[in-house]
Design a protein around this motif. Structure first.
Motif, PDB file in Angstrom:
ATOM      1  N   MET A   1      35.453  91.045  56.937  1.00  0.00           N
ATOM      2  CA  MET A   1      34.927  90.196  55.903  1.00  0.00           C
ATOM      3  C   MET A   1      33.401  90.198  55.963  1.00  0.00           C
ATOM      4  O   MET A   1      32.800  90.032  57.015  1.00  0.00           O
ATOM      5  CB  MET A   1      35.471  88.768  56.081  1.00  0.00           C
ATOM      6  N   VAL A   2      32.769  90.397  54.813  1.00  0.00           N
ATOM      7  CA  VAL A   2      31.311  90.349  54.712  1.00  0.00           C
ATOM      8  C   VAL A   2      30.856  88.911  54.890  1.00  0.00           C
ATOM      9  O   VAL A   2      31.465  87.991  54.342  1.00  0.00           O
ATOM     10  CB  VAL A   2      30.852  90.901  53.347  1.00  0.00           C
ATOM     11  N   GLN A   3      29.786  88.731  55.673  1.00  0.00           N
ATOM     12  CA  GLN A   3      29.260  87.386  55.907  1.00  0.00           C
ATOM     13  C   GLN A   3      27.758  87.366  55.680  1.00  0.00           C
ATOM     14  O   GLN A   3      27.055  88.284  56.090  1.00  0.00           O
ATOM     15  CB  GLN A   3      29.532  86.943  57.344  1.00  0.00           C
ATOM     16  N   THR A   4      27.293  86.317  55.006  1.00  0.00           N
ATOM     17  CA  THR A   4      25.860  86.051  54.918  1.00  0.00           C
ATOM     18  C   THR A   4      25.639  84.619  55.353  1.00  0.00           C
ATOM     19  O   THR A   4      26.395  83.727  54.978  1.00  0.00           O
ATOM     20  CB  THR A   4      25.301  86.268  53.495  1.00  0.00           C
ATOM     21  N   LYS A   5      24.629  84.430  56.174  1.00  0.00           N
ATOM     22  CA  LYS A   5      24.338  83.102  56.708  1.00  0.00           C
ATOM     23  C   LYS A   5      22.852  82.814  56.512  1.00  0.00           C
ATOM     24  O   LYS A   5      22.004  83.546  57.040  1.00  0.00           O
ATOM     25  CB  LYS A   5      24.688  83.045  58.193  1.00  0.00           C
ATOM     26  N   VAL A   6      22.534  81.777  55.747  1.00  0.00           N
ATOM     27  CA  VAL A   6      21.144  81.394  55.527  1.00  0.00           C
ATOM     28  C   VAL A   6      20.638  80.671  56.776  1.00  0.00           C
ATOM     29  O   VAL A   6      21.254  79.714  57.242  1.00  0.00           O
ATOM     30  CB  VAL A   6      20.998  80.501  54.282  1.00  0.00           C
ATOM     31  N   LEU A   7      19.517  81.150  57.312  1.00  0.00           N
ATOM     32  CA  LEU A   7      18.917  80.569  58.511  1.00  0.00           C
ATOM     33  C   LEU A   7      17.734  79.669  58.180  1.00  0.00           C
ATOM     34  O   LEU A   7      17.525  78.649  58.835  1.00  0.00           O
ATOM     35  CB  LEU A   7      18.487  81.677  59.472  1.00  0.00           C
ATOM     36  N   VAL A   8      16.957  80.060  57.165  1.00  0.00           N
ATOM     37  CA  VAL A   8      15.808  79.287  56.697  1.00  0.00           C
ATOM     38  C   VAL A   8      15.708  79.487  55.193  1.00  0.00           C
ATOM     39  O   VAL A   8      15.858  80.603  54.707  1.00  0.00           O
ATOM     40  CB  VAL A   8      14.480  79.766  57.346  1.00  0.00           C
ATOM     41  N   ASP A   9      15.450  78.421  54.463  1.00  0.00           N
ATOM     42  CA  ASP A   9      15.225  78.530  53.022  1.00  0.00           C
ATOM     43  C   ASP A   9      14.233  77.447  52.636  1.00  0.00           C
ATOM     44  O   ASP A   9      14.569  76.267  52.640  1.00  0.00           O
ATOM     45  CB  ASP A   9      16.534  78.376  52.245  1.00  0.00           C
ATOM     46  N   ASN A  10      12.991  77.874  52.366  1.00  0.00           N
ATOM     47  CA  ASN A  10      11.964  76.920  51.971  1.00  0.00           C
ATOM     48  C   ASN A  10      11.167  77.493  50.807  1.00  0.00           C
ATOM     49  O   ASN A  10      11.582  78.491  50.200  1.00  0.00           O
ATOM     50  CB  ASN A  10      11.077  76.525  53.165  1.00  0.00           C
ATOM     51  N   GLU A  11      10.030  76.915  50.482  1.00  0.00           N
ATOM     52  CA  GLU A  11       9.250  77.349  49.323  1.00  0.00           C
ATOM     53  C   GLU A  11       8.579  78.703  49.519  1.00  0.00           C
ATOM     54  O   GLU A  11       8.130  79.320  48.565  1.00  0.00           O
ATOM     55  CB  GLU A  11       8.210  76.287  48.931  1.00  0.00           C
ATOM     56  N   ARG A  12       8.537  79.220  50.747  1.00  0.00           N
ATOM     57  CA  ARG A  12       7.853  80.491  51.012  1.00  0.00           C
ATOM     58  C   ARG A  12       8.778  81.659  51.323  1.00  0.00           C
ATOM     59  O   ARG A  12       8.480  82.788  50.957  1.00  0.00           O
ATOM     60  CB  ARG A  12       6.862  80.321  52.154  1.00  0.00           C
ATOM     61  N   VAL A  13       9.880  81.388  52.048  1.00  0.00           N
ATOM     62  CA  VAL A  13      10.786  82.473  52.454  1.00  0.00           C
ATOM     63  C   VAL A  13      12.239  82.016  52.446  1.00  0.00           C
ATOM     64  O   VAL A  13      12.529  80.822  52.535  1.00  0.00           O
ATOM     65  CB  VAL A  13      10.469  83.000  53.883  1.00  0.00           C
ATOM     66  N   LYS A  14      13.115  82.994  52.359  1.00  0.00           N
ATOM     67  CA  LYS A  14      14.541  82.769  52.615  1.00  0.00           C
ATOM     68  C   LYS A  14      14.925  83.799  53.673  1.00  0.00           C
ATOM     69  O   LYS A  14      14.729  85.001  53.478  1.00  0.00           O
ATOM     70  CB  LYS A  14      15.372  82.975  51.355  1.00  0.00           C
ATOM     71  N   VAL A  15      15.422  83.311  54.801  1.00  0.00           N
ATOM     72  CA  VAL A  15      15.802  84.180  55.910  1.00  0.00           C
ATOM     73  C   VAL A  15      17.304  84.066  56.088  1.00  0.00           C
ATOM     74  O   VAL A  15      17.846  82.961  56.150  1.00  0.00           O
ATOM     75  CB  VAL A  15      15.085  83.763  57.221  1.00  0.00           C
ATOM     76  N   PHE A  16      17.976  85.216  56.145  1.00  0.00           N
ATOM     77  CA  PHE A  16      19.411  85.164  56.337  1.00  0.00           C
ATOM     78  C   PHE A  16      19.908  86.358  57.136  1.00  0.00           C
ATOM     79  O   PHE A  16      19.234  87.388  57.239  1.00  0.00           O
ATOM     80  CB  PHE A  16      20.159  85.032  55.000  1.00  0.00           C
ATOM     81  N   GLU A  17      21.059  86.164  57.733  1.00  0.00           N
ATOM     82  CA  GLU A  17      21.736  87.204  58.491  1.00  0.00           C
ATOM     83  C   GLU A  17      22.853  87.760  57.622  1.00  0.00           C
ATOM     84  O   GLU A  17      23.581  86.993  56.991  1.00  0.00           O
ATOM     85  CB  GLU A  17      22.318  86.618  59.775  1.00  0.00           C
ATOM     86  N   VAL A  18      22.959  89.071  57.592  1.00  0.00           N
ATOM     87  CA  VAL A  18      24.014  89.745  56.834  1.00  0.00           C
ATOM     88  C   VAL A  18      24.866  90.550  57.811  1.00  0.00           C
ATOM     89  O   VAL A  18      24.331  91.288  58.639  1.00  0.00           O
ATOM     90  CB  VAL A  18      23.416  90.702  55.771  1.00  0.00           C
ATOM     91  N   ARG A  19      26.180  90.401  57.696  1.00  0.00           N
ATOM     92  CA  ARG A  19      27.121  91.169  58.517  1.00  0.00           C
ATOM     93  C   ARG A  19      28.124  91.854  57.596  1.00  0.00           C
ATOM     94  O   ARG A  19      28.782  91.182  56.795  1.00  0.00           O
ATOM     95  CB  ARG A  19      27.865  90.264  59.487  1.00  0.00           C
ATOM     96  N   ILE A  20      28.209  93.186  57.726  1.00  0.00           N
ATOM     97  CA  ILE A  20      29.159  93.953  56.924  1.00  0.00           C
ATOM     98  C   ILE A  20      29.974  94.832  57.868  1.00  0.00           C
ATOM     99  O   ILE A  20      29.444  95.785  58.449  1.00  0.00           O
ATOM    100  CB  ILE A  20      28.451  94.832  55.873  1.00  0.00           C
ATOM    101  N   PRO A  21      31.262  94.541  58.031  1.00  0.00           N
ATOM    102  CA  PRO A  21      32.108  95.370  58.890  1.00  0.00           C
ATOM    103  C   PRO A  21      32.290  96.774  58.299  1.00  0.00           C
ATOM    104  O   PRO A  21      32.118  96.974  57.089  1.00  0.00           O
ATOM    105  CB  PRO A  21      33.442  94.621  58.919  1.00  0.00           C
ATOM    106  N   PRO A  22      32.662  97.741  59.124  1.00  0.00           N
ATOM    107  CA  PRO A  22      32.930  99.089  58.619  1.00  0.00           C
ATOM    108  C   PRO A  22      33.953  99.054  57.479  1.00  0.00           C
ATOM    109  O   PRO A  22      34.938  98.331  57.536  1.00  0.00           O
ATOM    110  CB  PRO A  22      33.499  99.821  59.839  1.00  0.00           C
TER     111      PRO A  22
END
Length: 90
Positions: free
Chosen positions: A1-22
């Motif tokens: 299952m593809v997963q995206t997890k937002v780690l930081v989201d503010n007025e300057r940046v959005k940081v997230f982790e993306v996981r895509i299985p084979p």
């Protein structure tokens, strides 16, 4: 299952982790300008809205910058793709 997890989201940046299985695909999506950091090595197929595609070997520890883009990502390798992505705002 593809997963995206937002780690930081503010007025300057959005940081997230993306996981895509084979064998899995992250559906078409759009980024503003962003930096991607490969947390591990993986092989992907990137498909653009016009139907063109490119194959990329992501290498653990490498970072890349991209202007805004619309694409879909398919993991065509044998290892899970794990990326840290930083979208720039404003």
């Amino acid at each position: 299952m593809v997963q995206t997890k937002v780690l930081v989201d503010n007025e300057r940046v959005k940081v997230f982790e993306v996981r895509i299985p084979p064998g899995e695909k992250l559906p078409r999506h759009t980024h503003p300008a962003y930096v991607a950091y490969a947390m591990n090595s993986a092989k992907v197929k990137i498909t653009f809205p016009d139907g063109t595609s490119a194959t990329r070997e992501l290498v653990k520890g490498n970072a890349s910058y991209s202007e805004g883009v619309t694409h879909e990502i398919e993991n065509i390798g044998s290892t899970e793709l794990i990326n840290l992505e930083i979208e720039l705002k404003g």
